[in-house]
Design an enzyme around this catalytic site. Structure first.
Site, short mmCIF file in Angstrom:
data_model
loop_
_atom_site.label_atom_id
_atom_site.label_comp_id
_atom_site.label_asym_id
_atom_site.label_seq_id
_atom_site.Cartn_x
_atom_site.Cartn_y
_atom_site.Cartn_z
N GLY A 15 0.79 -1.23 0.00
CA GLY A 15 0.00 0.00 0.00
C GLY A 15 0.82 1.28 0.00
O GLY A 15 0.32 2.32 0.42
N ASN A 17 1.63 2.95 -2.65
CA ASN A 17 0.93 3.87 -3.57
C ASN A 17 -0.32 4.44 -2.91
O ASN A 17 -0.59 5.63 -3.03
CB ASN A 17 0.55 3.15 -4.87
CG ASN A 17 1.70 3.13 -5.85
OD1 ASN A 17 2.00 4.14 -6.47
ND2 ASN A 17 2.37 1.99 -5.95
N LEU A 90 -8.71 -9.63 -10.75
CA LEU A 90 -9.39 -9.06 -11.91
C LEU A 90 -10.68 -8.38 -11.44
O LEU A 90 -11.42 -8.94 -10.63
CB LEU A 90 -9.72 -10.18 -12.90
CG LEU A 90 -10.31 -9.76 -14.23
CD1 LEU A 90 -9.31 -8.93 -15.04
CD2 LEU A 90 -10.74 -10.99 -15.02
N ASN A 105 -6.13 2.32 -12.91
CA ASN A 105 -5.12 1.39 -12.38
C ASN A 105 -3.73 1.88 -12.74
O ASN A 105 -3.56 2.63 -13.70
CB ASN A 105 -5.34 0.00 -12.99
CG ASN A 105 -4.36 -1.03 -12.44
OD1 ASN A 105 -4.11 -1.09 -11.24
ND2 ASN A 105 -3.79 -1.86 -13.32
N HIS A 107 0.09 0.23 -13.58
CA HIS A 107 0.82 -1.01 -13.84
C HIS A 107 2.31 -0.68 -13.86
O HIS A 107 2.72 0.32 -14.46
CB HIS A 107 0.39 -1.59 -15.19
CG HIS A 107 1.02 -2.93 -15.45
ND1 HIS A 107 0.57 -4.09 -14.85
CD2 HIS A 107 2.10 -3.27 -16.18
CE1 HIS A 107 1.35 -5.09 -15.23
NE2 HIS A 107 2.28 -4.63 -16.03
N ASP A 148 -5.14 -5.21 -17.61
CA ASP A 148 -4.19 -4.27 -18.23
C ASP A 148 -4.55 -3.83 -19.64
O ASP A 148 -3.68 -3.50 -20.43
CB ASP A 148 -2.77 -4.88 -18.24
CG ASP A 148 -2.33 -5.32 -16.85
OD1 ASP A 148 -2.71 -4.64 -15.88
OD2 ASP A 148 -1.61 -6.32 -16.75
N GLU A 177 5.95 5.97 -9.76
CA GLU A 177 4.56 5.80 -9.32
C GLU A 177 4.16 6.88 -8.31
O GLU A 177 3.10 7.51 -8.45
CB GLU A 177 4.36 4.42 -8.69
CG GLU A 177 4.52 3.29 -9.69
CD GLU A 177 4.23 1.92 -9.11
OE1 GLU A 177 3.64 1.11 -9.83
OE2 GLU A 177 4.59 1.65 -7.95
C1 GAR Z 1 2.94 -1.32 -7.49
O1 GAR Z 1 4.21 -1.29 -8.09
C2 GAR Z 1 1.85 -1.41 -8.55
O2 GAR Z 1 2.17 -0.75 -9.73
C3 GAR Z 1 1.78 -2.90 -8.77
O3 GAR Z 1 1.92 -3.47 -7.49
C4 GAR Z 1 2.76 -2.63 -6.70
C5 GAR Z 1 2.06 -2.41 -5.38
O4 GAR Z 1 2.88 -1.73 -4.47
N1 GAR Z 1 0.56 -3.27 -9.42
C6 GAR Z 1 0.48 -4.30 -10.26
O5 GAR Z 1 1.41 -5.04 -10.50
C7 GAR Z 1 -0.90 -4.49 -10.89
N2 GAR Z 1 -0.80 -5.38 -12.03
P1 GAR Z 1 2.27 -0.99 -3.22
O6 GAR Z 1 1.28 -1.96 -2.56
O7 GAR Z 1 3.40 -0.67 -2.33
O8 GAR Z 1 1.56 0.23 -3.74
#
Ligand code: GAR
Length: 194
Positions: A15, A17, A90, A105, A107, A148, A177
């Site tokens: 979490g 992000n 999904l 979203n 990616h 995606d 990000e």
């Molecule tokens: C992030 O890098 C996000 O882009 C990716 O998971 C990570 C979560 O990090 N998402 C995917 O791969 C979706 N296909 P976080 O929980 O620290 O934000």
């Protein structure tokens, strides 16, 4: 008064992000981060939400597949937009239908490369490393019923050196990000939404 927007974040894990997004909108005039929902009761994102006094909901796969629980929670809270931030399931078609062009979203690679089922988190950075690519980055996109594949809103790239480990690539991508996702969410909600 400005139109008010109420956002639900769906996240499955750490979490970081989600935290960057909650911080960005903490005192925002028109965008309120109203709820954090997770499919994982151990997810660190739940602690991060608590720090920002954002209420949380945990659900299981059966609850997620059956529209009634999730939709009633979202409607009760008057949620206008959904943000996926490291959400690994999904999105079911009932949710896409209920929130057309209102689900976003991020990616951790330059889609359409390195996307699709099974491509999430470190798996993506390991695949980029194994491919020998000299560039990676982020894709921010709208969400449809396929992994995606929704409309791309933003790509940002970073160099990948041959000496970079998968973790080094992850760190560079995470930095992009945190810099771009909150800003792009703000623009999408306040300028691009009807
Ligand atoms: C992030 O890098 C996000 O882009 C990716 O998971 C990570 C979560 O990090 N998402 C995917 O791969 C979706 N296909 P976080 O929980 O620290 O934000």
């Amino acid at each position: 008064m400005d139109k008010q927007f109420r956002v639900a974040i769906f996240a499955s894990g750490n979490g970081t992000n989600a935290e960057a997004i909650m911080k960005h909108f903490q005192h925002h005039a028109s965008v309120n981060i109203t709820l954090v929902l997770s499919n994982n009761k151990e997810a660190k994102v739940l602690e991060r939400a608590a720090k920002f006094n954002v209420p949380t909901v945990v659900f299981n796969k059966t609850e997620f597949k059956d529209s009634s629980l999730i939709l009633s929670i979202l409607h009760k809270q008057s949620i206008t937009h959904i943000v996926l931030a490291g959400f690994m399931w999904l999105v079911p078609s009932y949710l896409v239908a209920a929130y057309p062009n209102k689900i976003i979203n991020i990616h951790p690679a330059l889609l359409p490369a390195f996307g699709g089922k099974g491509m999430f988190g470190m798996h993506v950075h390991e695949a980029v490393k194994a491919s020998g690519q000299s560039v990676s980055g982020i894709t921010i996109h709208l969400v449809n019923e396929h992994y995606d594949e929704g409309k791309f809103l933003l790509h940002k790239s970073c160099d990948v050196l041959s000496s970079d480990s998968s973790q080094d690539i992850a760190n560079k991508v995470h930095a992009l990000e945190y810099e771009w996702y909150p800003k792009q969410i703000e623009e999408w909600i306040t300028l691009l939404s009807d």
